[in-house]
Every structure is written in C-alpha cells, then in structure tokens.
Design a protein around this motif. Structure first.
Motif, short mmCIF file in Angstrom:
data_model
loop_
_atom_site.label_atom_id
_atom_site.label_comp_id
_atom_site.label_asym_id
_atom_site.label_seq_id
_atom_site.Cartn_x
_atom_site.Cartn_y
_atom_site.Cartn_z
N UNK A 127 -10.82 -15.74 32.80
CA UNK A 127 -11.60 -14.67 32.20
C UNK A 127 -12.99 -15.24 31.96
N UNK A 128 -14.00 -14.53 32.41
CA UNK A 128 -15.37 -15.01 32.31
C UNK A 128 -16.21 -14.09 31.44
N UNK A 129 -17.17 -14.68 30.78
CA UNK A 129 -18.17 -13.95 30.01
C UNK A 129 -19.49 -14.01 30.77
N UNK A 157 -17.61 -8.81 30.68
CA UNK A 157 -16.45 -9.70 30.75
C UNK A 157 -15.72 -9.32 32.03
N UNK A 158 -15.34 -10.35 32.80
CA UNK A 158 -14.70 -10.11 34.08
C UNK A 158 -13.57 -11.12 34.27
N UNK A 159 -12.44 -10.62 34.74
CA UNK A 159 -11.28 -11.48 34.92
C UNK A 159 -10.81 -11.53 36.36
N UNK A 160 -10.18 -12.65 36.72
CA UNK A 160 -9.57 -12.82 38.03
C UNK A 160 -8.23 -13.53 37.86
N UNK A 161 -7.35 -13.27 38.81
CA UNK A 161 -6.06 -13.95 38.87
C UNK A 161 -5.76 -14.26 40.32
N UNK A 162 -5.08 -15.38 40.57
CA UNK A 162 -4.76 -15.70 41.96
C UNK A 162 -3.61 -14.86 42.48
N UNK A 163 -3.65 -14.57 43.77
CA UNK A 163 -2.51 -13.98 44.47
C UNK A 163 -2.21 -14.90 45.64
N UNK A 176 -22.47 -4.88 35.53
CA UNK A 176 -21.20 -5.16 36.20
C UNK A 176 -21.43 -5.75 37.58
N UNK A 177 -22.37 -5.20 38.31
CA UNK A 177 -22.68 -5.72 39.65
C UNK A 177 -23.21 -7.15 39.59
N UNK A 178 -24.06 -7.43 38.62
CA UNK A 178 -24.59 -8.79 38.50
C UNK A 178 -23.49 -9.76 38.10
N UNK A 179 -22.61 -9.34 37.20
CA UNK A 179 -21.50 -10.20 36.79
C UNK A 179 -20.57 -10.46 37.98
N UNK A 228 -22.18 -12.87 40.47
CA UNK A 228 -22.14 -14.23 39.92
C UNK A 228 -20.73 -14.80 40.04
N UNK A 229 -19.73 -14.00 39.74
CA UNK A 229 -18.35 -14.45 39.83
C UNK A 229 -17.99 -14.81 41.28
#
Length: 155
Positions: free
Chosen positions: A56-58, A68-74, A97-100, A103-104
């Motif tokens: 989870x990133x800020x 705040x944006x989150x990722x999980x592996x698949x 949201x687009x900039x976040x 960046x992610x």
C-alpha cells in the motif's frame, strides 16, 4: 550569500505508514469513496502494515497525503494487480490518481513482475473511465464476479 537549500520533492510515492491512517480514514466520510472502497477501519490498517505480499503506497504532494494506492501480486498471471486507488475527496478530478498510478508503475518494487492489471467492478464506471484514460485496455469482462480486467500498456 548563502547556499541554496534542496527542498524535498514536491510529489513522491512511499509505503503507507500508520501515521497516514487518520487523514486517510477521514476521506471515507465521502459517500462515493466509502461506497467503492469502504468501510475503512483499524482491521484494514493492521492488515496493510503486516502484509508481506501486497503493498500500500501513499502519494504525497508537498508532504500532504493526496492519494493512496495498493497492489498485490498475482503469481498465476505473473502480474501486480492494482487493488485500490483513493484520492482525497477534496482533490478529486485534479489528476492526482493518474499521477499516483504513473509513479507506482515506475516504482522499483514492481519490477519483478512484467504485467500490471486491475479488476474493476461494473458498478464503478468512473474507475473504468480512469483506467481507459490512462491507456489501460479491458482484456476480460467476467459476468460471474461482475468485474472487468484491465491491463496496463507494456513500457
């Protein structure tokens, strides 16, 4: 004459911290955000801080939490899956949201898997428009779970 000081970057992405939670949780007073990503509670924070697989990133602007944006592996799809993107409701529609997300997608933590995916519920047309506007394409519509699968363009 004094030497110029180097200010912190105006915008940056970093791992979510417990200190971010009070501001983030307050965003969920917004009915739209709460409907799509809520409810937000201490259990979420406990899970995020202990999760060894997902991240989870800020996203900060001038050290203020804006997204705040989150990722999980698949592992089956050899992909990182965007699990959530939230923007401070007071800043909605300003491109955060687009900039976040941009960046992610460039973050070193995601380098080990070649694909970037996102599942979007059918009752969230704003998210569908968002990912499409970011250049992601819908690769699967699933009726069973009422979701669409989007894939990021390859770099």
């Amino acid at each position: 004459m004094s030497e110029p000081t180097h200010a912190a970057p105006e915008e940056r992405l970093r791992l979510f911290e417990a200190a971010d939670f009070p501001a983030y949780r307050a965003w969920y007073a917004d009915a739209e955000l709460d409907a799509h990503l809520g409810p937000m509670d201490e259990d979420w924070l406990t899970f995020v801080l202990a999760d060894k697989d997902g991240r989870q990133f800020s996203y900060l602007a001038q050290e203020k939490l804006v997204a705040v944006i989150g990722v999980a592996p698949d592992p089956d799809l050899d992909a990182w899956v965007v699990t959530d993107i939230a923007v401070d409701p007071a800043l909605r529609g300003l491109g955060w949201a687009g900039r976040a997300l941009t960046s992610l997608m460039r973050h070193e933590a995601l380098g080990a898997r070649p694909r970037r995916l996102a599942y979007v519920m059918s009752d969230n047309p704003g998210a569908r428009r968002f990912f499409t506007a970011q250049g992601w394409r819908c690769i699967t519509e699933t009726k069973a779970d009422d979701m669409a699968l989007f894939e990021a363009p390859r770099p």
